[in-house]
Design a protein around this motif. Structure first.
Motif, PDB file in Angstrom:
ATOM      1  N   TYR A 110       0.878  -1.175   0.000  1.00 20.91           N
ATOM      2  CA  TYR A 110       0.000   0.000   0.000  1.00 20.91           C
ATOM      3  C   TYR A 110       0.906   1.213   0.000  1.00 20.91           C
ATOM      4  N   ASN A 111       0.886   1.924  -1.107  1.00 18.60           N
ATOM      5  CA  ASN A 111       1.719   3.114  -1.227  1.00 18.60           C
ATOM      6  C   ASN A 111       1.205   3.944  -2.388  1.00 18.60           C
ATOM      7  N   VAL A 112       1.712   5.134  -2.516  1.00 22.30           N
ATOM      8  CA  VAL A 112       1.321   5.992  -3.634  1.00 22.30           C
ATOM      9  C   VAL A 112       1.800   5.368  -4.940  1.00 22.30           C
ATOM     10  N   SER A 113       1.315   5.854  -6.038  1.00 22.11           N
ATOM     11  CA  SER A 113       1.733   5.454  -7.388  1.00 22.11           C
ATOM     12  C   SER A 113       1.202   4.097  -7.830  1.00 22.11           C
ATOM     13  N   HIS A 114       0.113   3.627  -7.216  1.00 20.03           N
ATOM     14  CA  HIS A 114      -0.514   2.374  -7.631  1.00 20.03           C
ATOM     15  C   HIS A 114      -1.995   2.558  -7.965  1.00 20.03           C
ATOM     16  N   ASN A 115      -2.452   3.800  -8.007  1.00 22.76           N
ATOM     17  CA  ASN A 115      -3.848   4.129  -8.347  1.00 22.76           C
ATOM     18  C   ASN A 115      -4.850   3.416  -7.440  1.00 22.76           C
ATOM     19  N   LEU A 116      -4.476   3.235  -6.191  1.00 23.54           N
ATOM     20  CA  LEU A 116      -5.321   2.490  -5.257  1.00 23.54           C
ATOM     21  C   LEU A 116      -6.606   3.222  -4.895  1.00 23.54           C
ATOM     22  N   GLU A 117      -6.540   4.547  -4.778  1.00 25.26           N
ATOM     23  CA  GLU A 117      -7.748   5.292  -4.417  1.00 25.26           C
ATOM     24  C   GLU A 117      -8.832   5.107  -5.479  1.00 25.26           C
ATOM     25  N   ASN A 118      -8.465   5.285  -6.752  1.00 22.79           N
ATOM     26  CA  ASN A 118      -9.454   5.129  -7.820  1.00 22.79           C
ATOM     27  C   ASN A 118      -9.937   3.685  -7.936  1.00 22.79           C
ATOM     28  N   LEU A 119      -9.052   2.737  -7.703  1.00 26.53           N
ATOM     29  CA  LEU A 119      -9.465   1.327  -7.715  1.00 26.53           C
ATOM     30  C   LEU A 119     -10.515   1.084  -6.635  1.00 26.53           C
ATOM     31  N   ILE A 120     -10.266   1.553  -5.447  1.00 25.24           N
ATOM     32  CA  ILE A 120     -11.220   1.382  -4.343  1.00 25.24           C
ATOM     33  C   ILE A 120     -12.527   2.102  -4.641  1.00 25.24           C
ATOM     34  N   LEU A 121     -12.447   3.322  -5.131  1.00 22.03           N
ATOM     35  CA  LEU A 121     -13.662   4.083  -5.448  1.00 22.03           C
ATOM     36  C   LEU A 121     -14.453   3.445  -6.593  1.00 22.03           C
ATOM     37  N   SER A 122     -13.778   2.687  -7.443  1.00 20.02           N
ATOM     38  CA  SER A 122     -14.464   2.034  -8.569  1.00 20.02           C
ATOM     39  C   SER A 122     -15.502   1.029  -8.088  1.00 20.02           C
ATOM     40  N   THR A 123     -15.355   0.529  -6.866  1.00 19.61           N
ATOM     41  CA  THR A 123     -16.300  -0.478  -6.367  1.00 19.61           C
ATOM     42  C   THR A 123     -17.714   0.085  -6.211  1.00 19.61           C
ATOM     43  N   ALA A 124     -17.833   1.396  -6.124  1.00 17.49           N
ATOM     44  CA  ALA A 124     -19.162   2.016  -6.060  1.00 17.49           C
ATOM     45  C   ALA A 124     -19.939   1.780  -7.354  1.00 17.49           C
ATOM     46  N   TYR A 125     -19.236   1.464  -8.426  1.00 14.60           N
ATOM     47  CA  TYR A 125     -19.847   1.248  -9.738  1.00 14.60           C
ATOM     48  C   TYR A 125     -19.850  -0.225 -10.149  1.00 14.60           C
ATOM     49  N   PHE A 126     -19.437  -1.092  -9.243  1.00 13.19           N
ATOM     50  CA  PHE A 126     -19.421  -2.529  -9.529  1.00 13.19           C
ATOM     51  C   PHE A 126     -20.848  -3.087  -9.583  1.00 13.19           C
ATOM     52  N   PRO A 127     -21.051  -4.122 -10.401  1.00 12.46           N
ATOM     53  CA  PRO A 127     -22.311  -4.876 -10.295  1.00 12.46           C
ATOM     54  C   PRO A 127     -22.420  -5.486  -8.899  1.00 12.46           C
ATOM     55  N   THR A 128     -23.616  -5.867  -8.524  1.00 12.50           N
ATOM     56  CA  THR A 128     -23.847  -6.332  -7.147  1.00 12.50           C
ATOM     57  C   THR A 128     -23.037  -7.567  -6.768  1.00 12.50           C
ATOM     58  N   ASN A 129     -22.682  -8.407  -7.733  1.00  7.83           N
ATOM     59  CA  ASN A 129     -21.979  -9.654  -7.403  1.00  7.83           C
ATOM     60  C   ASN A 129     -20.449  -9.538  -7.543  1.00  7.83           C
ATOM     61  N   TYR A 130     -19.903  -8.333  -7.575  1.00  5.46           N
ATOM     62  CA  TYR A 130     -18.454  -8.130  -7.654  1.00  5.46           C
ATOM     63  C   TYR A 130     -17.950  -7.632  -6.305  1.00  5.46           C
ATOM     64  N   LYS A 131     -16.726  -8.051  -5.971  1.00  9.87           N
ATOM     65  CA  LYS A 131     -16.099  -7.536  -4.751  1.00  9.87           C
ATOM     66  C   LYS A 131     -14.605  -7.372  -4.998  1.00  9.87           C
ATOM     67  N   LEU A 132     -13.986  -6.543  -4.208  1.00  7.33           N
ATOM     68  CA  LEU A 132     -12.554  -6.255  -4.306  1.00  7.33           C
ATOM     69  C   LEU A 132     -11.884  -6.602  -2.989  1.00  7.33           C
ATOM     70  N   ILE A 133     -10.778  -7.354  -3.083  1.00  2.00           N
ATOM     71  CA  ILE A 133      -9.968  -7.665  -1.904  1.00  2.00           C
ATOM     72  C   ILE A 133      -8.569  -7.105  -2.151  1.00  2.00           C
ATOM     73  N   LEU A 134      -8.085  -6.310  -1.210  1.00  2.00           N
ATOM     74  CA  LEU A 134      -6.725  -5.794  -1.256  1.00  2.00           C
ATOM     75  C   LEU A 134      -5.977  -6.328  -0.047  1.00  2.00           C
ATOM     76  N   ALA A 135      -4.730  -6.731  -0.254  1.00  2.00           N
ATOM     77  CA  ALA A 135      -3.909  -7.219   0.854  1.00  2.00           C
ATOM     78  C   ALA A 135      -2.474  -6.805   0.614  1.00  2.00           C
ATOM     79  N   GLY A 136      -1.798  -6.434   1.678  1.00  2.00           N
ATOM     80  CA  GLY A 136      -0.402  -6.064   1.528  1.00  2.00           C
ATOM     81  C   GLY A 136       0.185  -5.413   2.764  1.00  2.00           C
ATOM     82  N   VAL A 137       1.353  -4.878   2.567  1.00  2.00           N
ATOM     83  CA  VAL A 137       2.106  -4.186   3.604  1.00  2.00           C
ATOM     84  C   VAL A 137       1.950  -2.691   3.367  1.00  2.00           C
TER      85      VAL A 137
END
Length: 182
Positions: free
Chosen positions: A11-38
């Motif tokens: 988890y650090n800058v320069s990986h577009n993580l904020e937009n990836l996380i915010l994209s889940t607001a537009y996911f279909p109901t049966n989609y989910k996102l899992i992030l794991a790391g240091v």
């Protein structure tokens, strides 16, 4: 069936993580996102706040997971994410060298990456990637939805990912190539 999108790594800058996380607001109901790391520079806490602030229910954010949990997540994944903002030479040349990308290949799942010359060239050779041209949350969600709609292309990329890992991009094969120089 639930579609599980995973993003493993720091988890650090320069990986577009904020937009990836915010994209889940537009996911279909049966989609989910899992992030794991240091986490670096308290970035995990920043992402956790972003999720809470936007009341995002389709995101699981995990920190400092052990190997068994890491591989459990990989087994659940249907699509891996490996975004690298072009801030340095390393981020511009991650095709085949990214640990998260290689983990996705091990799991036999295709990978969504940002558009750069390195990934374009790699994908022309192996056809295991989906390339994202735009980085807004809406565009990321739209691309992920398109990926799962075209089942024929998806299955082809799954097969190519497995084949690439087992035939080329694994430690044993890489080491055998080096042995002749030792």
């Amino acid at each position: 069936k639930t579609k599980t999108i995973i993003r493993l790594g720091s988890y650090n800058v320069s990986h577009n993580l904020e937009n990836l996380i915010l994209s889940t607001a537009y996911f279909p109901t049966n989609y989910k996102l899992i992030l794991a790391g240091v986490s670096y520079n308290n970035y995990y806490e920043k992402l956790k706040f972003l999720i809470k602030k936007n009341n995002l229910k389709k995101v699981t954010l995990l920190k400092d997971v052990n190997y068994s949990k890491w591989f459990e997540i990989l087994k659940k994944g249907d699509l891996g994410i490996a975004f690298y903002d072009p801030v340095n030479t390393s981020h511009k040349n991650m095709a085949g060298t990214s640990q998260k990308f290689n983990n996705y290949l091990l799991a036999g799942i295709p990978c969504l990456v940002n558009k750069n010359e390195d990934f374009i060239k790699f994908n022309k050779k192996y056809n295991v990637l989906y390339i994202q041209q735009k980085n807004s949350p809406q565009q990321i969600a739209k691309k992920i939805t398109q990926i799962f709609k075209d089942k024929k292309i998806y299955r082809k990329k799954v097969m190519n990912s497995k084949k690439l890992f087992f035939e080329k991009l694994n430690f044993e094969n890489q080491y055998k190539k080096l042995e002749m120089y030792i």
